[in-house]
Write a protein that holds these residues in place. Structure first.
Motif, PDB file in Angstrom:
ATOM      1  N   LEU A 170      -8.926 -55.216  58.766  1.00 41.39           N
ATOM      2  CA  LEU A 170      -7.823 -55.542  59.656  1.00 41.39           C
ATOM      3  C   LEU A 170      -7.419 -54.347  60.511  1.00 41.39           C
ATOM      4  CD1 LEU A 170      -5.655 -57.622  60.507  1.00 41.39           C
ATOM      5  CD2 LEU A 170      -4.231 -56.730  58.657  1.00 41.39           C
ATOM      6  N   LEU A 171      -7.375 -53.159  59.899  1.00 44.89           N
ATOM      7  CA  LEU A 171      -6.898 -51.966  60.600  1.00 44.89           C
ATOM      8  C   LEU A 171      -7.979 -51.327  61.458  1.00 44.89           C
ATOM      9  CD1 LEU A 171      -4.941 -50.381  57.605  1.00 44.89           C
ATOM     10  CD2 LEU A 171      -3.930 -51.476  59.612  1.00 44.89           C
ATOM     11  N   GLU A 172      -9.242 -51.444  61.022  1.00 46.90           N
ATOM     12  CA  GLU A 172     -10.351 -50.805  61.739  1.00 46.90           C
ATOM     13  C   GLU A 172     -11.464 -51.830  61.957  1.00 46.90           C
ATOM     14  OE1 GLU A 172     -11.335 -46.833  59.998  1.00 46.90           O
ATOM     15  OE2 GLU A 172      -9.854 -47.414  58.476  1.00 46.90           O
ATOM     16  N   PRO A 173     -11.254 -52.792  62.841  1.00 46.44           N
ATOM     17  CA  PRO A 173     -12.234 -53.878  62.995  1.00 46.44           C
ATOM     18  C   PRO A 173     -13.622 -53.414  63.421  1.00 46.44           C
ATOM     19  CG  PRO A 173     -10.574 -53.921  64.739  1.00 46.44           C
ATOM     20  CD  PRO A 173     -10.095 -52.949  63.733  1.00 46.44           C
ATOM     21  N   VAL A 183       3.656 -53.908  50.382  1.00 47.29           N
ATOM     22  CA  VAL A 183       3.406 -52.901  51.416  1.00 47.29           C
ATOM     23  C   VAL A 183       2.475 -53.455  52.489  1.00 47.29           C
ATOM     24  CG1 VAL A 183       3.798 -50.906  49.934  1.00 47.29           C
ATOM     25  CG2 VAL A 183       1.528 -51.920  50.026  1.00 47.29           C
ATOM     26  N   ALA A 184       2.505 -52.832  53.637  1.00 43.51           N
ATOM     27  CA  ALA A 184       1.664 -53.212  54.767  1.00 43.51           C
ATOM     28  C   ALA A 184       0.210 -52.819  54.495  1.00 43.51           C
ATOM     29  CB  ALA A 184       2.173 -52.523  56.030  1.00 43.51           C
ATOM     30  N   PRO A 185      -0.741 -53.325  55.305  1.00 48.59           N
ATOM     31  CA  PRO A 185      -2.154 -52.977  55.085  1.00 48.59           C
ATOM     32  C   PRO A 185      -2.412 -51.478  55.028  1.00 48.59           C
ATOM     33  CG  PRO A 185      -1.987 -54.798  56.626  1.00 48.59           C
ATOM     34  CD  PRO A 185      -0.588 -54.342  56.365  1.00 48.59           C
ATOM     35  N   GLU A 186      -1.677 -50.684  55.812  1.00 47.45           N
ATOM     36  CA  GLU A 186      -1.871 -49.230  55.753  1.00 47.45           C
ATOM     37  C   GLU A 186      -1.561 -48.704  54.346  1.00 47.45           C
ATOM     38  OE1 GLU A 186      -0.734 -50.278  59.973  1.00 47.45           O
ATOM     39  OE2 GLU A 186      -0.053 -50.829  57.959  1.00 47.45           O
ATOM     40  N   GLU A 232       1.177 -71.033  67.220  1.00 48.25           N
ATOM     41  CA  GLU A 232       1.012 -69.634  67.623  1.00 48.25           C
ATOM     42  C   GLU A 232       1.424 -68.685  66.490  1.00 48.25           C
ATOM     43  OE1 GLU A 232       3.320 -69.323  71.134  1.00 48.25           O
ATOM     44  OE2 GLU A 232       1.914 -70.462  72.391  1.00 48.25           O
ATOM     45  N   GLN A 233       2.528 -69.019  65.798  1.00 50.66           N
ATOM     46  CA  GLN A 233       2.970 -68.183  64.676  1.00 50.66           C
ATOM     47  C   GLN A 233       1.951 -68.230  63.532  1.00 50.66           C
ATOM     48  OE1 GLN A 233       7.139 -68.723  63.453  1.00 50.66           O
ATOM     49  NE2 GLN A 233       7.523 -69.671  65.434  1.00 50.66           N
ATOM     50  N   ALA A 234       1.409 -69.416  63.284  1.00 49.09           N
ATOM     51  CA  ALA A 234       0.421 -69.545  62.210  1.00 49.09           C
ATOM     52  C   ALA A 234      -0.830 -68.747  62.534  1.00 49.09           C
ATOM     53  CB  ALA A 234       0.073 -71.015  61.997  1.00 49.09           C
ATOM     54  N   GLU A 273      -3.830 -61.724  60.408  1.00 52.11           N
ATOM     55  CA  GLU A 273      -3.545 -60.507  59.639  1.00 52.11           C
ATOM     56  C   GLU A 273      -3.921 -60.663  58.171  1.00 52.11           C
ATOM     57  OE1 GLU A 273       0.468 -59.320  60.199  1.00 52.11           O
ATOM     58  OE2 GLU A 273       0.260 -59.037  62.363  1.00 52.11           O
ATOM     59  N   ARG A 274      -4.646 -61.721  57.849  1.00 49.50           N
ATOM     60  CA  ARG A 274      -5.013 -61.955  56.454  1.00 49.50           C
ATOM     61  C   ARG A 274      -6.482 -61.580  56.236  1.00 49.50           C
ATOM     62  NH1 ARG A 274      -1.126 -66.172  54.884  1.00 49.50           N
ATOM     63  NH2 ARG A 274      -2.403 -66.761  53.091  1.00 49.50           N
ATOM     64  N   ASP A 275      -7.116 -62.165  55.221  1.00 46.86           N
ATOM     65  CA  ASP A 275      -8.482 -61.754  54.910  1.00 46.86           C
ATOM     66  C   ASP A 275      -9.489 -62.449  55.822  1.00 46.86           C
ATOM     67  OD1 ASP A 275      -8.902 -64.309  53.917  1.00 46.86           O
ATOM     68  OD2 ASP A 275      -8.535 -63.733  51.837  1.00 46.86           O
TER      69      ASP A 275
END
Length: 643
Positions: free
Chosen positions: A312-315, A280-283, A560-562, A568-570
């Motif tokens: 990630l979602l609420e920096p 699942v996504a972070p949400e 750029e992809q990396a 989006e990771r830790d």
């Protein structure tokens, strides 16, 4: 699978226990087994002729007798209907256990003891059209939450009802063909999976838990399709997850809840949460884990994954302040001190909190492991080993801690000790090809090729156990080629690695195909095979290969992809993305200080070395230091890129 011939192999199915096989209440009654003598019968024609001879001397009408019999039957039917109308319906439930420990449960008014992965039968009376059933644990060990379910009469039609009090069992409905002569048909195959609920309605099945070795044949029928319901166990979780995802690709959220609940029973095991975050996504991670944050003792893995998702979602959210408040309420809790350090933005506070977590009244193994991994990243292997072993001993269920300690041992050249430590784990899960492959590589590194073959043989034995009969030939081909790849990796034999990767790619292994493209410097194929959803580490490695080959446009696209994937990771990987983006000039020291996996760290060091001639020598030297003890990909590529 032999229905009639008693000489069929005994290993087609597990040998039946002495008692009669547990069959679902709705199953048909088997017919007589062919080959066993039965009482001679009298044909209908001879029977009529015999009766006619007996009564020829006294001819009489049969109609009064027939009418009397018919009247009696009609009366009997009415009596039965009246009795049934006033009698409660008996409902048969099967209660299963999805945990790895036995427990006692009360289902309605019936108490049962359920062994791990087993079923117990419960029969209850239904007075009306529905039945409310209370389910509660018995004894002091509360392994599940008391609950109530309602069974509707319509659910009984064509279904076998299975109750799963712990809600973490995965049930499979399997089919198998019995016949004489045997057809050489495939072994039992799952036709459906059931999971994540208190009550499962399974298409009506003939057997519960296992198939018998032989079946009685129905008269005139040479082959029959039979079914059973089992609790799926004995599979590594990553394999189980792959099976479940392939069977229900649109049901990721329910699968994630299943692995969350598994983690609640074994919070020290990191694997269920790793799988959850892939589903699942972070949400979804935030929503699924938030209800468990108040549990005590603290579920450290839940907090770590939740922190990463929220950051990630609420920096802008100040998690540091929230965790300081929690720590004030429990100042002696080392795990809370460690978790507070994870979300602090003050380097000085981080050091103080980690020290407090390690040396306080209740030391945190997670903080000890974090310090050990930091020492491992900077090449201080002896000091790292001391801390990592301490963490692994404190939480033996945490395979990640054990692997970290093994990495430190291997870095010190003590591979033989790693092998001894891992033997029991490989033996306990012989169909775990990832762990078996790691063991094979270590044995080969010590020149113990025969022992490596023996370990791989255990994997084959595990496959036979998984399929109950001989595995399909395609599985043997695949695993034999995978074995060749592990041998080539351990021997650091580039040519053999290329050959083995090519052989695996020929049977559709995309992972082997892109490894082949990477080591051959085929940037176009690397980019094509990785795709937009590839792991950030491999995108960064693809960038390094393309940059080394002078393919600037492709190298920039992959970088750029990396960066987008790392962002989006830790926390450590997000900081790496910031450095790679050029927001600060990266150095060996700044990269090594990040809490990264060793594979990621090695690739990042190569990347900054290729990008900046001023740090190249130091970056490549440190990458080679960490790479020296590595036995698996991408070690061959890093060897080539840094020389």
């Amino acid at each position: 699978m032999d229905a009639q011939d008693d000489s069929s192999p005994a290993d087609d199915f597990p040998t039946a226990p002495p008692s009669d096989p547990p069959t679902a209440p709705a199953g048909e009654t088997p017919g007589p087994e062919e080959g066993v003598a039965s009482r001679p019968s009298v044909s209908g024609r001879n029977l009529r002729r015999s009766l006619a001879d007996r009564h020829r001397a006294k001819p009489q009408s049969r109609w009064p007798i027939l009418l009397a019999v018919a009247s009696g039957l009609v009366g009997l039917v009415f009596v039965v209907l009246i009795v049934l109308e006033g009698s409660p319906r008996v409902v048969t439930l099967w209660v299963c256990n999805g945990l790895d420990v036995p427990y006692d449960a009360r289902v309605g008014a019936v108490s049962v003891t359920i062994a791990p992965g087993d079923f117990e039968q419960v029969r209850l009376a239904m007075e009306g059209e529905s039945l409310d059933v209370s389910i509660a644990p018995i004894g002091s060990a509360v392994l599940f939450t008391p609950s109530t379910l309602t069974i509707d009469a319509r659910q009984l039609r064509g279904h076998t009802l299975v109750v799963n009090p712990d809600r973490v069992a995965v049930l499979a409905r399997e089919e198998a063909i019995y016949g004489s002569p045997p057809l050489g048909t495939p072994p039992p195959a799952p036709t459906s999976f059931h999971y994540g609920a208190l009550l499962h309605e399974v298409d009506r099945v003939g057997f519960i838990g296992w198939f018998p070795e032989k079946m009685r044949a129905q008269p005139g029928i040479s082959h029959s399709l039979e079914s059973r319901i089992i609790v799926v166990d004995g599979l590594p979780l990553h394999r189980l997850a792959a099976v479940m995802v392939s069977s229900a690709p649109d049901d990721a959220e329910r699968l994630a809840r299943l692995f969350r609940d598994r983690s609640a029973w074994r919070p020290a095991d990191p694997e269920p949460l790793e799988i959850l975050t892939q589903l699942v996504a972070p949400e979804g991670v935030r929503e699924l884990l938030e209800p468990g944050l108040e549990a005590r003792p603290v579920r450290v893995g839940w907090h770590e994954r939740w922190q990463d998702a929220v950051t990630l979602l609420e920096p802008e959210r100040d998690l540091g302040a929230e965790y300081r408040a929690l720590l004030e309420q429990s100042p002696d809790d080392g795990d809370l001190a460690y978790l507070t350090a994870r979300v602090s933005r003050d380097p000085g506070e981080i050091e103080r909190l980690v020290g407090r977590a390690v040396s306080g009244a209740t030391p945190s193994p997670h903080a000890e492991n974090a310090r050990g991994r930091r020492l491992l990243r900077v090449g201080r292997f002896e000091e790292a080993l001391e801390r990592l072993e301490r963490a692994a001993a404190a939480v033996p269920e945490n395979a990640d801690f054990r692997d970290d300690a093994n990495e430190a041992l291997a870095a010190l050249g003590r591979t033989a000790e790693v092998i001894e430590r891992e033997k029991e784990h490989v033996a306990a899960m012989p169909i775990d090809d990832e762990r078996t492959g790691a063991q094979v590589r270590r044995l080969v590194a010590l020149g113990m090729d025969e022992e490596a073959e023996s370990v791989w043989g255990d994997l084959y034995a595990g496959l036979r156990g998984l399929w109950l009969t001989e595995p399909p030939a395609s599985e043997f081909v695949y695993f034999r080629r995978l074995h060749a790849l592990h041998l080539a990796e351990a021997k650091r034999d580039r040519d053999a690695f290329v050959e083995a990767a090519r052989a695996l790619a020929e049977v559709g292994d995309d992972d082997a195909a892109w490894k082949l493209a990477v080591i051959q410097g085929d940037g176009a194929t690397v980019e094509e095979l990785l795709g937009p959803y590839a792991m950030a580490e491999w995108l960064l490695l693809g960038h390094a290969v393309a940059a080394r080959a002078g393919d600037g446009p492709r190298a920039r696209r992959l970088l750029e992809q990396a960066i987008a994937a790392f962002a989006e990771r830790d926390r450590g990987e997000r900081e790496l993305a910031r450095l790679l983006r050029g927001e600060a000039r990266p150095s060996v020291e700044s990269i090594v200080a990040l809490p990264l996996e060793l594979d990621t760290l090695r690739i990042a060091l190569v990347t900054i070395g290729l990008a900046d001639p001023e740090v190249r020598e130091a970056a490549f030297a440190h990458a080679r230091l960490l790479n020296a003890a590595a036995l698996a990909f991408p070690h061959l590529v890093i060897d080539e890129l840094t020389h």
